[in-house]
Motif scaffolding. Structure first.
Motif, PDB file in Angstrom:
ATOM      1  N   ASN A   3       0.831  -1.212   0.000  1.00 42.43           N
ATOM      2  CA  ASN A   3       0.000   0.000   0.000  1.00 42.43           C
ATOM      3  C   ASN A   3       0.863   1.258   0.000  1.00 42.43           C
ATOM      4  N   ARG A   4       2.038   1.209   0.608  1.00 43.47           N
ATOM      5  CA  ARG A   4       2.898   2.388   0.676  1.00 43.47           C
ATOM      6  C   ARG A   4       3.380   2.809  -0.708  1.00 43.47           C
ATOM      7  N   GLU A   5       3.430   1.851  -1.622  1.00 43.04           N
ATOM      8  CA  GLU A   5       3.851   2.161  -2.985  1.00 43.04           C
ATOM      9  C   GLU A   5       2.703   2.736  -3.820  1.00 43.04           C
ATOM     10  N   ILE A   6       1.505   2.665  -3.280  1.00 42.74           N
ATOM     11  CA  ILE A   6       0.327   3.145  -4.003  1.00 42.74           C
ATOM     12  C   ILE A   6       0.073   4.594  -3.634  1.00 42.74           C
ATOM     13  N   LYS A   7       0.006   5.450  -4.634  1.00 46.40           N
ATOM     14  CA  LYS A   7      -0.177   6.887  -4.421  1.00 46.40           C
ATOM     15  C   LYS A   7      -1.616   7.267  -4.796  1.00 46.40           C
ATOM     16  N   ILE A   8      -2.258   7.992  -3.904  1.00 44.37           N
ATOM     17  CA  ILE A   8      -3.649   8.442  -4.134  1.00 44.37           C
ATOM     18  C   ILE A   8      -3.680   9.958  -3.998  1.00 44.37           C
ATOM     19  N   LEU A   9      -4.295  10.596  -4.994  1.00 48.43           N
ATOM     20  CA  LEU A   9      -4.428  12.058  -4.977  1.00 48.43           C
ATOM     21  C   LEU A   9      -5.859  12.422  -4.561  1.00 48.43           C
ATOM     22  N   VAL A  10      -5.980  13.206  -3.468  1.00 47.43           N
ATOM     23  CA  VAL A  10      -7.286  13.664  -2.969  1.00 47.43           C
ATOM     24  C   VAL A  10      -7.455  15.127  -3.359  1.00 47.43           C
ATOM     25  N   VAL A  11      -8.592  15.420  -4.083  1.00 48.48           N
ATOM     26  CA  VAL A  11      -8.848  16.790  -4.559  1.00 48.48           C
ATOM     27  C   VAL A  11     -10.179  17.250  -3.979  1.00 48.48           C
ATOM     28  N   ASP A  12     -10.135  18.260  -3.083  1.00 48.33           N
ATOM     29  CA  ASP A  12     -11.380  18.779  -2.480  1.00 48.33           C
ATOM     30  C   ASP A  12     -11.073  20.198  -1.974  1.00 48.33           C
ATOM     31  N   ASP A  13     -12.013  21.110  -2.197  1.00 52.13           N
ATOM     32  CA  ASP A  13     -11.803  22.486  -1.767  1.00 52.13           C
ATOM     33  C   ASP A  13     -12.037  22.669  -0.259  1.00 52.13           C
ATOM     34  N   VAL A  24      -7.792   8.657   6.751  1.00 54.56           N
ATOM     35  CA  VAL A  24      -8.321   7.304   6.527  1.00 54.56           C
ATOM     36  C   VAL A  24      -7.422   6.517   5.594  1.00 54.56           C
ATOM     37  N   LEU A  25      -7.003   7.164   4.494  1.00 60.07           N
ATOM     38  CA  LEU A  25      -6.188   6.458   3.500  1.00 60.07           C
ATOM     39  C   LEU A  25      -4.779   6.199   4.023  1.00 60.07           C
ATOM     40  N   SER A  26      -4.231   7.154   4.747  1.00 62.03           N
ATOM     41  CA  SER A  26      -2.894   6.966   5.309  1.00 62.03           C
ATOM     42  C   SER A  26      -2.900   5.840   6.330  1.00 62.03           C
ATOM     43  N   SER A  27      -3.990   5.777   7.131  1.00 65.49           N
ATOM     44  CA  SER A  27      -4.118   4.696   8.111  1.00 65.49           C
ATOM     45  C   SER A  27      -4.135   3.340   7.433  1.00 65.49           C
ATOM     46  N   ALA A  28      -4.654   3.298   6.211  1.00 66.00           N
ATOM     47  CA  ALA A  28      -4.696   2.040   5.460  1.00 66.00           C
ATOM     48  C   ALA A  28      -3.397   1.756   4.747  1.00 66.00           C
ATOM     49  N   GLY A  29      -2.403   2.650   4.917  1.00 70.54           N
ATOM     50  CA  GLY A  29      -1.086   2.385   4.360  1.00 70.54           C
ATOM     51  C   GLY A  29      -0.840   3.008   3.009  1.00 70.54           C
ATOM     52  N   TYR A  30      -1.750   3.843   2.512  1.00 68.14           N
ATOM     53  CA  TYR A  30      -1.558   4.440   1.194  1.00 68.14           C
ATOM     54  C   TYR A  30      -0.774   5.746   1.322  1.00 68.14           C
ATOM     55  N   THR A  31      -0.045   6.067   0.269  1.00 67.91           N
ATOM     56  CA  THR A  31       0.623   7.365   0.184  1.00 67.91           C
ATOM     57  C   THR A  31      -0.362   8.355  -0.411  1.00 67.91           C
ATOM     58  N   VAL A  32      -0.619   9.457   0.324  1.00 69.14           N
ATOM     59  CA  VAL A  32      -1.691  10.374  -0.068  1.00 69.14           C
ATOM     60  C   VAL A  32      -1.113  11.735  -0.382  1.00 69.14           C
ATOM     61  N   ALA A  33      -1.514  12.246  -1.572  1.00 70.31           N
ATOM     62  CA  ALA A  33      -1.219  13.640  -1.929  1.00 70.31           C
ATOM     63  C   ALA A  33      -2.552  14.371  -2.023  1.00 70.31           C
ATOM     64  N   SER A  34      -2.560  15.677  -1.815  1.00 69.15           N
ATOM     65  CA  SER A  34      -3.836  16.404  -1.793  1.00 69.15           C
ATOM     66  C   SER A  34      -3.728  17.695  -2.584  1.00 69.15           C
ATOM     67  N   LEU A 116     -12.701   2.442   1.882  1.00 64.90           N
ATOM     68  CA  LEU A 116     -11.484   1.642   1.673  1.00 64.90           C
ATOM     69  C   LEU A 116     -11.750   0.474   0.734  1.00 64.90           C
ATOM     70  N   ALA A 117     -12.977  -0.104   0.854  1.00 62.83           N
ATOM     71  CA  ALA A 117     -13.292  -1.247  -0.008  1.00 62.83           C
ATOM     72  C   ALA A 117     -13.366  -0.816  -1.472  1.00 62.83           C
ATOM     73  N   ARG A 118     -14.005   0.326  -1.742  1.00 57.83           N
ATOM     74  CA  ARG A 118     -14.118   0.805  -3.129  1.00 57.83           C
ATOM     75  C   ARG A 118     -12.737   1.187  -3.677  1.00 57.83           C
ATOM     76  N   VAL A 119     -11.927   1.844  -2.843  1.00 57.64           N
ATOM     77  CA  VAL A 119     -10.584   2.240  -3.278  1.00 57.64           C
ATOM     78  C   VAL A 119      -9.759   1.002  -3.611  1.00 57.64           C
ATOM     79  N   GLN A 120      -9.779   0.019  -2.694  1.00 56.63           N
ATOM     80  CA  GLN A 120      -8.989  -1.191  -2.924  1.00 56.63           C
ATOM     81  C   GLN A 120      -9.448  -1.930  -4.182  1.00 56.63           C
ATOM     82  N   THR A 121     -10.805  -1.971  -4.401  1.00 57.23           N
ATOM     83  CA  THR A 121     -11.343  -2.677  -5.566  1.00 57.23           C
ATOM     84  C   THR A 121     -10.837  -2.042  -6.860  1.00 57.23           C
TER      85      THR A 121
END
Length: 815
Positions: A3-13, A24-34, A116-121
């Motif tokens: 999961n640490r190798e997986i990068k997720i970009l969160v876009v919200d104003d 939430v995503l960091s707790s699941a082990g994902y690398t998060v950019a915003s 988390l389930a939808r993201v992982q899927t």
């Protein structure tokens, strides 16, 4: 991949949302950019390629839909799955999201496990897709390596183009499969042919000349036409290469069927013509605007017609010059966003000013046209007149208001209304229904039609529903029963309605107790009227009988008068003839007794034998004439009184007129009051008429008798001497014209006053004294002529000028 190798970009104003998602995503082990905006997200994607993007829809500036489109439009980021994070749940937004490239929607507030389930899927789906593409790429490389030799080996024989080898005599000595298939020859057949046998543009002489050209230039490309074995012609593109090997010269010719390309070229030319025509003849206005000068560079005819300016006039104007003052700010704001790159296009509704000062609504869509790299040089506007739509929208507002008023009216109308489902149960009722049936709206929701209709059972409902569904509308009378048990009659109007997939019965019920009471009263009155009508019909029958008796009186009186004269002198001659015969018998007896000549001579002188013998034939002739007269009267009577058959028969109208005149002859003769009435017959040459003779004789009798009555009445006011000088006259004129006969019956009597002429054919209308007329004569005449025989009857009368009745009858029986 961890999961640490997986990068997720969160876009919200919303920073709060970004923080929650990141945690939430960091707790699941994902690398998060915003990113807190679409612009920041697009800037981040220039240096970062995430495995997944969580994107908010509603953001200031560029919204989520547009951001998604821009991401998917770039090859480097098009493969990244995008999940929309939104509070919106309407179907339109979901459909739009999928259409711009989103893979899923997560609605806020969200559940952490679901997120988390939808993201992982979707990450797993992306990983599987990447593995599949790598495997596919490896397989393709192995296949390419494996087939290189085969492709090289069979490159010529299995080429997409036809390939033939031709010697310097233009004969074929090799051809691949494609060439054989295109030309429909086998290889053996082709090796027996030369170029002129398959190419319609080359003769042997032409080929030899071309050979030297190819040998010099080494290769040549051209287009020609080939003819197949079956005779089909098709266009080809030919490349000819000169080769020399093993001291042998030849040409390798590669050709391909370009029939489709030729057709495409023709279609392209047609498409270009259509594009030009579409610009000019489009159903919307087109306008090109130079971005530097803001002036129109090209417009179509429709836009000129809309705005009232010519193309030359528009070339000196801008959109701002044509925009309604109140809409200029909106228009400028949209153009600024377009030119700044914030949007690729925009659509607004605004008002345009025509040359004559009037204005109209139009929907305007503007695009940037980029022809020089990425630099836009002009904008293209599509202008559609929406004045009618605006008017319809205004009408829709009025209609919606009317609908609200209609609902209010239904709720407050005095007529009971019911909404019923297909099972027969009430869904809704108005106040009038509750008041009429003494139930509350709540009570009605658990009731069905048969609960208030004593004559209707639940078993009857399915058949009633099917009948209503078939006919869409029904009207019937039945009875309703109130909560207290009172039963009263109602008129029901039901309508079958279908709304949003559901079927309903909308019924209106009207209390018709008062109407039923009125109908009972009317029925009683109708019975009384029927009795009165029966009495009137009886009276009318008596009057008709009286009219018949009057006609019969005329008939009997005429016949009696006409028969009396010949019968009188026949009777008188019988007595004289009897006396003469007795004297002759006595004289003949003297001869049988052998009396002396003197005795016989003396007796002859006594009985005046010579006179007797000369007078006796005259008496017999006179009696014969009387008998003939009686016989003629009998014939006329039979002609007049002949019984009509069920169908019309051919009839001589002159016979009918003459027999009627004979019957009325006694009334035409002179009397103490007046001289004889003169009858002038001006008969034309008439064919027989198909008719009911007895009825027409009745018409003649009524008209002639009325004329005699009028002349008799008029004679009371004139002296006998005056009438001798100016005698009473009846003129009967007939003639035949095309397919009709016309009969004129005219008298020179006093005429009919103008004010009563419109009523002379009415039933029971008469101007005669009581006891002399029934008022049915002319009514019967009109019925016989017009209704029975399809003819016409008119009257022409003036005071002191007499009266003329004009009858027109068809000669043949109507079909």
């Amino acid at each position: 991949m961890s999961n640490r190798e997986i990068k997720i970009l969160v876009v919200d104003d919303q920073l709060t949302n970004v923080s929650v998602l990141t945690e939430v995503l960091s707790s699941a082990g994902y690398t998060v950019a915003s990113a807190l905006s679409s612009d920041q997200a697009l800037q981040t994607l220039r240096s970062l390629t995430p495995d997944l993007i969580l994107l908010d829809i509603e953001m200031p500036g560029i919204d989520g839909f547009t951001t998604c489109q821009q991401i998917k439009a770039k090859p480097r980021t098009a493969h990244i799955p995008i999940i929309f994070i939104t509070a919106s749940s309407d179907t339109e937004s979901v459909v739009k999201g999928f259409s711009v490239g989103a893979v899923d929607f997560i609605r806020t507030p969200f559940q952490e496990p679901e997120l988390l389930a939808r993201v992982q899927t979707h990450l797993q789906l992306r990983h599987v897709s990447q593995l599949y593409k790598l495997e596919q790429q490896k397989n393709e490389e192995l296949t390419q390596l494996n087939n290189k030799l085969l492709l090289t080996q069979f490159s010529v024989d299995n080429a997409a183009d036809g390939i033939v080898w031709i010697d310097q005599n233009s004969r074929f000595f090799y051809a691949n499969k494609v060439a054989c298939n295109l030309l429909e020859y086998s290889l053996d057949e082709l090796t027996q042919l030369s170029v002129p046998d398959i190419d319609v543009n080359f003769s042997l002489r032409h080929w030899r000349k071309l050979w030297h050209t190819i040998k010099k230039s080494k290769n040549l490309s051209l287009e020609s036409q080939h003819r197949t074995k079956s005779g089909r012609l098709y266009s080809v593109e030919i490349t000819v290469n000169y080769l020399s090997f093993a001291e042998q010269e030849c040409n390798v010719v590669v050709f391909r069927d370009i029939s489709d390309r030729k057709q495409v070229e023709a279609e392209l030319q047609l498409s270009q013509a259509r594009t030009t025509a579409a610009f000019e003849q489009a159903a919307v206005g087109f306008a090109e605007v130079d971005m530097a000068t803001q002036k129109f560079t090209k417009v179509n005819t429709l836009f000129c017609d809309m705005i009232g300016y010519s193309e030359a006039e528009l070339s000196e104007l801008t959109f701002a010059d044509l925009t309604y003052p109140d809409d200029i700010a909106l228009s400028r704001q949209a153009i600024q966003q377009l030119y700044s790159g914030a949007v690729d296009n925009f659509t607004i509704e605004k008002r345009y000013l025509r040359k004559d000062g009037s204005w109209f609504w139009a929907e305007t869509t503007v695009y940037l046209v980029k022809l020089r790299g990425e630099q836009a040089i002009y904008s293209l506007a599509l202008i559609q007149d929406i004045s009618q739509r605006k008017r319809l929208e205004a009408e829709r507002v009025v209609a919606e208001k009317a609908l609200s008023l209609a609902k209010f009216a239904i709720d407050h109308t005095a007529t009971s209304t019911f909404w019923i489902n297909q099972d027969g149960y009430f869904l809704s009722v108005n106040k009038a229904a509750c008041q009429s049936l003494e139930y509350s709206p709540t009570e009605f929701t658990s009731m069905a039609v048969w609960d208030i209709t004593p004559t209707f059972s639940q078993d009857d409902w399915p058949a009633h529903w099917q009948s209503l569904k078939q006919h869409q509308h029904q009207q019937l009378e039945t009875f309703h029963q109130t909560k207290s048990g009172r039963i009263f009659p109602v008129e029901i109007v039901t309508n079958f309605l279908e709304f949003e997939g559901e079927q309903y019965n909308f019924a209106r019920a009207t209390d018709i107790s008062a109407r039923k009471a009125a109908e009972a009263k009317i029925n009683q009155q109708n019975q009384e009227l029927e009795q009165t009508l029966a009495q009137l019909q009886k009276t009318q029958l008596q009057l008709v009988q009286q009219e018949k008796m009057s006609a019969l009186g005329n008939l009997v009186a005429g016949i009696a008068h006409e028969i009396n004269n010949p019968l009188g002198f026949v009777g008188g001659n019988v007595a004289e003839l009897n006396s003469c015969l007795e004297e002759l018998v006595t004289h003949l007896a003297l001869y049988r007794q052998q009396a002396s000549a003197a005795t016989i001579e003396a007796h002859a002188e006594e009985i005046q034998l010579d006179f007797l013998l000369s007078d006796l034939p005259k008496m017999l002739e006179s009696m014969a004439a009387g008998c003939d007269r009686i016989r003629n009267i009998s014939v006329s009577l039979r002609s007049f009184a002949r019984a009509d058959k069920e169908t019309k028969v051919a009839f001589n109208l002159h016979e009918g007129l003459d027999s009627t005149l004979l019957i009325l002859k006694h009334r035409l003769k002179a009397n103490q009051q007046r001289p004889a009435i003169q009858v002038h017959k001006q008969y034309g040459n008439l064919p027989d008429v198909f008719c009911f003779p007895g009825q027409l004789n009745q018409v003649f009798m009524n008209l002639l008798a009325n004329a005699i009555d009028a002349l008799d009445d008029n004679s009371h006011h004139k002296s006998y001497h005056t009438l001798e000088t100016h005698p009473n006259q009846i003129t009967i004129t007939t003639w035949f014209e095309q397919d009709h006969v016309t009969i004129h019956v005219r008298d020179n009597g006093p005429g009919i006053p103008e004010d009563i002429q419109p009523y002379i054919f009415d039933h029971l209308y008469t101007t005669k004294e009581i006891g002399k007329g029934t008022g049915l004569g002319l009514a019967i005449v009109q019925q016989i002529i017009v209704d029975t025989h399809g003819g016409q009857i008119t009257v022409d009368s003036s005071p002191d000028q007499g009266t003329e009745f004009i009858l027109t009858l068809p000669v043949t029986a109507p079909q």
